[in-house]
Write an enzyme that holds these catalytic residues in place. Sequence first.
Site, mmCIF file in Angstrom:
data_model
loop_
_atom_site.group_PDB
_atom_site.id
_atom_site.type_symbol
_atom_site.label_atom_id
_atom_site.label_comp_id
_atom_site.label_asym_id
_atom_site.label_seq_id
_atom_site.Cartn_x
_atom_site.Cartn_y
_atom_site.Cartn_z
ATOM 1 N N TYR A 7 -23.429 -26.571 -46.243
ATOM 2 C CA TYR A 7 -23.147 -27.624 -47.223
ATOM 3 C C TYR A 7 -22.073 -27.196 -48.215
ATOM 4 O O TYR A 7 -22.205 -27.385 -49.428
ATOM 5 C CB TYR A 7 -24.419 -27.987 -48.024
ATOM 6 C CG TYR A 7 -25.658 -28.228 -47.201
ATOM 7 C CD1 TYR A 7 -25.673 -29.186 -46.196
ATOM 8 C CD2 TYR A 7 -26.836 -27.514 -47.440
ATOM 9 C CE1 TYR A 7 -26.818 -29.430 -45.458
ATOM 10 C CE2 TYR A 7 -27.979 -27.748 -46.691
ATOM 11 C CZ TYR A 7 -27.967 -28.709 -45.701
ATOM 12 O OH TYR A 7 -29.105 -28.941 -44.974
ATOM 13 N N TYR A 135 -35.023 -37.698 -46.321
ATOM 14 C CA TYR A 135 -34.319 -36.592 -45.650
ATOM 15 C C TYR A 135 -35.330 -35.882 -44.759
ATOM 16 O O TYR A 135 -36.413 -35.509 -45.216
ATOM 17 C CB TYR A 135 -33.729 -35.605 -46.676
ATOM 18 C CG TYR A 135 -33.131 -34.380 -46.017
ATOM 19 C CD1 TYR A 135 -31.851 -34.433 -45.465
ATOM 20 C CD2 TYR A 135 -33.853 -33.185 -45.903
ATOM 21 C CE1 TYR A 135 -31.306 -33.322 -44.817
ATOM 22 C CE2 TYR A 135 -33.319 -32.080 -45.265
ATOM 23 C CZ TYR A 135 -32.049 -32.157 -44.731
ATOM 24 O OH TYR A 135 -31.507 -31.058 -44.084
ATOM 25 N N ASP A 237 -43.980 -36.322 -42.888
ATOM 26 C CA ASP A 237 -43.166 -35.109 -42.916
ATOM 27 C C ASP A 237 -43.537 -34.331 -44.181
ATOM 28 O O ASP A 237 -43.058 -34.635 -45.271
ATOM 29 C CB ASP A 237 -41.680 -35.507 -42.915
ATOM 30 C CG ASP A 237 -40.756 -34.304 -43.021
ATOM 31 O OD1 ASP A 237 -41.258 -33.181 -43.237
ATOM 32 O OD2 ASP A 237 -39.533 -34.494 -42.896
ATOM 33 N N LYS A 266 -41.256 -24.818 -44.016
ATOM 34 C CA LYS A 266 -40.924 -24.170 -45.291
ATOM 35 C C LYS A 266 -42.020 -23.222 -45.784
ATOM 36 O O LYS A 266 -42.097 -22.083 -45.352
ATOM 37 C CB LYS A 266 -40.601 -25.236 -46.346
ATOM 38 C CG LYS A 266 -39.246 -25.914 -46.100
ATOM 39 C CD LYS A 266 -38.856 -26.751 -47.298
ATOM 40 C CE LYS A 266 -37.585 -27.542 -47.048
ATOM 41 N NZ LYS A 266 -36.360 -26.818 -47.256
#
Length: 420
Positions: A7, A135, A237, A266
């Site tokens: 990014y 996202y 999610d 994560k």
Amino acid sequence: MKLWYPYKQMKDLGQVPVMVAGQGTQMMLEDGRKLTDGISSWWAVIHGYNHPDINNALVDQINSFSHVMLGGLSHPPALALADKLVEISPAGLNHVFYSDSGSVGVEVALKMALQFWKNTGHTGKTKIISLRNGYHGDTFKAMEVGDDSDFSNAFVDVLHRGYFLDTPSGGFDADAPTIQKEAAKLEALLQAHSQEIACFILEPIVQCAGGFRIYSPLYLKAARTLCDQYNVLLVLDEVATGFGRTGKLFAADHANITPDIMIVGKALTAGYMGHAATLATTRIFNGFLGESYDKALMHGPTFMGNPLATTVALKSIEIIERDHYITRIAAINALIRDEFSKIASTAIADKRVVGAIGAIEVKEESMMVGFRDFAMANGAWLRPIGKVMYVMPAYIITDEELIHLIGIMRDWISRIYANG
Ligand SMILES: Cc1ncc(COP(=O)(O)O)c(C=O)c1O
């Protein structure tokens, strides 16, 4: 520059800080500076860096074996973690499929949903509903169900979009009429198109990368009911929200619902290495049983169920339970609310807090330029997302450290104000 960063316009790379050691919430840089990590390394390092219990568990596993394929073989940590995830996740999620990152976990979830309908004879159900500002990762199908953003703009021409609904309004405490209005939009879409819809995927309670937008558990409840009514699967999610981040072990627990499919990543491996798990109910799992090999789930990342990753995950969950993290997260939440209440400025558009997440949205993205460097100069690692500055610390953070981090956000806000 040989190393290509994420990014980032590499033309304007500038000086990239180099971390050489970590301890608890502290990141030690090559040049001798120490920073308090306010965002737990993209929300993963929930126990801080260099946790002795996790290190020791890892060393024991390394001294036994570090990897073995899960294709046709198994091993104790992979089996034990599957048991543990089934035990602690919403009731009815009885099956666990491992993969190596959140994005891939999402791919697996969407493959499960799509193939489930094909396997069970519903060939037309190929579309997916998701939320604006969502996202779900950077791989292609994950990008397709994410909103248009800098993350996916370069690929819009090749993405096969499904249906999008607006982020539910009203925040965590939205009133019943607001939820009814939001649920009615979902129902209208399902009424018109459920024949072609495989699933509804959403980040439960808080859309993180899309700007920390928080919505009510009542919407999740309504989504569960409507998905059942219209024969559409509900996919949650929990890659960012899982393992306590919203104040409950899983965000789904705020609504007391069980999704058909749920993804964790994560914090699953506490920032030690990448890993994810996609959990499914027995109804979904049974949809893949049959005489034909074609009905099996066709996915199998090389490192799925890696013994080191599953060992870390088991130890991490043990620590979450042993050290009463949910109680600590409630205290973090109270402290964030208290410190945020002292911050006021016309530059602020909104302040949002849930669990161990505190976000302040300013009115213009340009107001955030220079914030990362300002935080570093003040001994902290904080990086804004667009117009939003936020804290999402390790759960072991001390009150003093958290007050310091929020103080940096407050000082930045007063600079914006001072600069007009
Ligand atoms: C909700 C959500 N899903 C999926 C992902 C993708 O996870 P990963 O970066 O591990 O591929 C992220 C990452 O930020 C996320 O926040």
